[in-house]
Motif scaffolding. Structure first.
Motif, short mmCIF file in Angstrom:
data_model
loop_
_atom_site.label_atom_id
_atom_site.label_comp_id
_atom_site.label_asym_id
_atom_site.label_seq_id
_atom_site.Cartn_x
_atom_site.Cartn_y
_atom_site.Cartn_z
N THR A 75 8.06 6.00 -11.63
CA THR A 75 7.99 6.61 -12.96
C THR A 75 9.18 6.27 -13.85
O THR A 75 9.18 6.64 -15.03
CB THR A 75 7.86 8.14 -12.84
N ASP A 76 10.19 5.59 -13.31
CA ASP A 76 11.29 5.11 -14.15
C ASP A 76 10.96 3.77 -14.79
O ASP A 76 11.75 3.29 -15.62
CB ASP A 76 12.57 4.97 -13.33
N ASN A 77 9.85 3.19 -14.41
CA ASN A 77 9.48 1.88 -14.95
C ASN A 77 8.01 1.88 -15.35
O ASN A 77 7.15 1.25 -14.72
CB ASN A 77 9.76 0.77 -13.93
N ILE A 78 7.73 2.60 -16.43
CA ILE A 78 6.40 2.64 -17.03
C ILE A 78 6.47 1.91 -18.36
O ILE A 78 7.29 2.25 -19.22
CB ILE A 78 5.92 4.09 -17.23
N TYR A 79 5.65 0.89 -18.51
CA TYR A 79 5.67 0.05 -19.70
C TYR A 79 4.33 0.13 -20.43
O TYR A 79 3.27 0.22 -19.80
CB TYR A 79 5.94 -1.41 -19.32
N GLY A 93 0.79 -1.22 0.00
CA GLY A 93 0.00 0.00 0.00
C GLY A 93 0.83 1.27 0.00
O GLY A 93 0.26 2.37 -0.03
N GLU A 94 2.16 1.15 0.02
CA GLU A 94 3.02 2.33 0.08
C GLU A 94 4.16 2.32 -0.94
O GLU A 94 4.52 3.37 -1.47
CB GLU A 94 3.62 2.46 1.48
N THR A 95 4.72 1.16 -1.22
CA THR A 95 5.88 1.08 -2.10
C THR A 95 5.51 1.47 -3.52
O THR A 95 4.54 0.95 -4.08
CB THR A 95 6.45 -0.35 -2.10
N PRO A 96 6.27 2.40 -4.14
CA PRO A 96 6.01 2.76 -5.53
C PRO A 96 6.14 1.55 -6.45
O PRO A 96 7.04 0.72 -6.29
CB PRO A 96 7.09 3.80 -5.84
N MET A 97 5.23 1.44 -7.39
CA MET A 97 5.16 0.27 -8.26
C MET A 97 5.47 0.60 -9.72
O MET A 97 5.04 1.65 -10.22
CB MET A 97 3.75 -0.34 -8.21
N PRO A 98 6.20 -0.27 -10.41
CA PRO A 98 6.23 -0.17 -11.87
C PRO A 98 4.81 -0.32 -12.41
O PRO A 98 3.95 -0.94 -11.76
CB PRO A 98 7.10 -1.36 -12.29
N VAL A 99 4.55 0.23 -13.58
CA VAL A 99 3.21 0.20 -14.16
C VAL A 99 3.26 -0.38 -15.57
O VAL A 99 4.11 0.02 -16.38
CB VAL A 99 2.60 1.62 -14.22
N LEU A 100 2.38 -1.33 -15.84
CA LEU A 100 2.17 -1.83 -17.20
C LEU A 100 0.79 -1.40 -17.66
O LEU A 100 -0.22 -1.80 -17.08
CB LEU A 100 2.27 -3.35 -17.25
N ILE A 101 0.75 -0.54 -18.68
CA ILE A 101 -0.52 -0.15 -19.30
C ILE A 101 -0.72 -1.07 -20.49
O ILE A 101 0.06 -1.03 -21.46
CB ILE A 101 -0.51 1.32 -19.74
N HIS A 102 -1.74 -1.92 -20.42
CA HIS A 102 -1.99 -2.91 -21.47
C HIS A 102 -3.30 -2.59 -22.18
O HIS A 102 -4.35 -2.47 -21.54
CB HIS A 102 -2.04 -4.32 -20.87
#
Length: 273
Positions: A125-129, A50-59
């Motif tokens: 934001t360094d890992n947006i796919y 609930g706190e750790t920033p997550m990479p994002v995959l927009i599919h």
């Protein structure tokens, strides 16, 4: 990019309680998140604190589908949820995408979705796919071509669909990866001159300043009944890499393909599932 960083800083400044479980209660899996008159679906990774920033995959979903499918699809959400990646699946108007020409309303919608996600979740934001299958892959290519730099797209993960390979893209992702079946009879494999099987990524090789030098990445398989052959172009400007996987099958998402790309991009040992 500046606007994205500002939004991220604003979200991180909020107290943890403001980022609490309300997202799951209001929009999650089959219940879409509203964004004006449009919407998107979301699937959080397993065990997220609930706190750790997550990479994002927009599919982006395929033709006549909705975002409710990717967030429950074993080869898509099955990969993201095990790798700490937040899966976002926008809904296309009339279950399709406007992606054949630059800067359509769907391109702006994709950018708006990312901004809205950053308001709701802590995002790496360094890992947006960007990813997509079939028509959704064409849409992912379109967004990467038009807004890849503005959205700080780390990598494009295309599956069985490309834009016109002669197009001159205004922007780009920082890395391009694509997979296509040699016997695809829905969106035909885009062979190049003299049957060149490396042609599907020619647009990105040219746009990203890659030399003709290529590396045979060998064959790999996540399941024993499907083998994929990899070619990489590593001598590109700014350290960018272009990767192509081909297989002898048709029009589908190969088992373990998204999982392997995420593992490699995140510096993990590739595993399946």
């Amino acid at each position: 990019m500046t606007r994205l960083i500002f939004l991220l800083a604003l979200v991180w400044a909020l107290p943890a309680a403001a980022m609490g479980p309300w997202q799951r209660d209001t929009c999650h899996l089959e219940v879409p998140c509203a964004l004006g008159d449009r919407s998107y679906h979301v699937k959080e990774p397993d065990g997220w604190d609930g706190e750790t920033p997550m990479p994002v995959l927009i599919h982006f979903h395929g033709w006549q589908r909705t975002g409710a499918l990717p967030v429950q699809h074993q080869r898509i959400s099955g990969a993201t949820r095990r790798r700490g990646v937040l899966l976002i699946a926008p809904n296309g108007n009339r279950k399709t995408w406007n992606m054949w020409s630059p800067e359509t309303e769907d391109v702006q919608f994709a950018a708006d979705v990312l901004e809205d996600v950053i308001k709701r979740y802590p995002v790496d934001t360094d890992n947006i796919y960007l990813s997509g299958y079939s028509y959704g892959s064409i849409m992912a290519w379109r967004v990467a071509c038009d807004r890849g730099t503005d959205m700080n797209v780390r990598a494009l993960l295309g599956i069985s669909g490309t834009i016109d390979l002669s197009e001159d893209c205004a922007q780009s992702p920082r890395e391009a990866r694509h997979v296509h079946g040699l016997n695809d009879n829905v969106l035909d494999f885009p062979y190049g001159p003299d049957g060149d099987t490396t042609y599907p990524v020619s647009l990105w090789r040219d746009h990203l300043g890659c030399t003709d030098a290529r590396t045979d990445g060998g064959d790999w398989a996540a399941v024993e009944f499907l083998s994929l052959s990899r070619t990489e172009w590593q001598e590109c400007e700014a350290g960018i890499k272009v990767t192509l996987d081909v297989h002898p099958g048709g029009h589908f998402i190969p088992h373990g393909w998204i999982a392997r790309q995420l593992d490699e991009l995140l510096g993990r040992e590739p595993v399946y599932p």
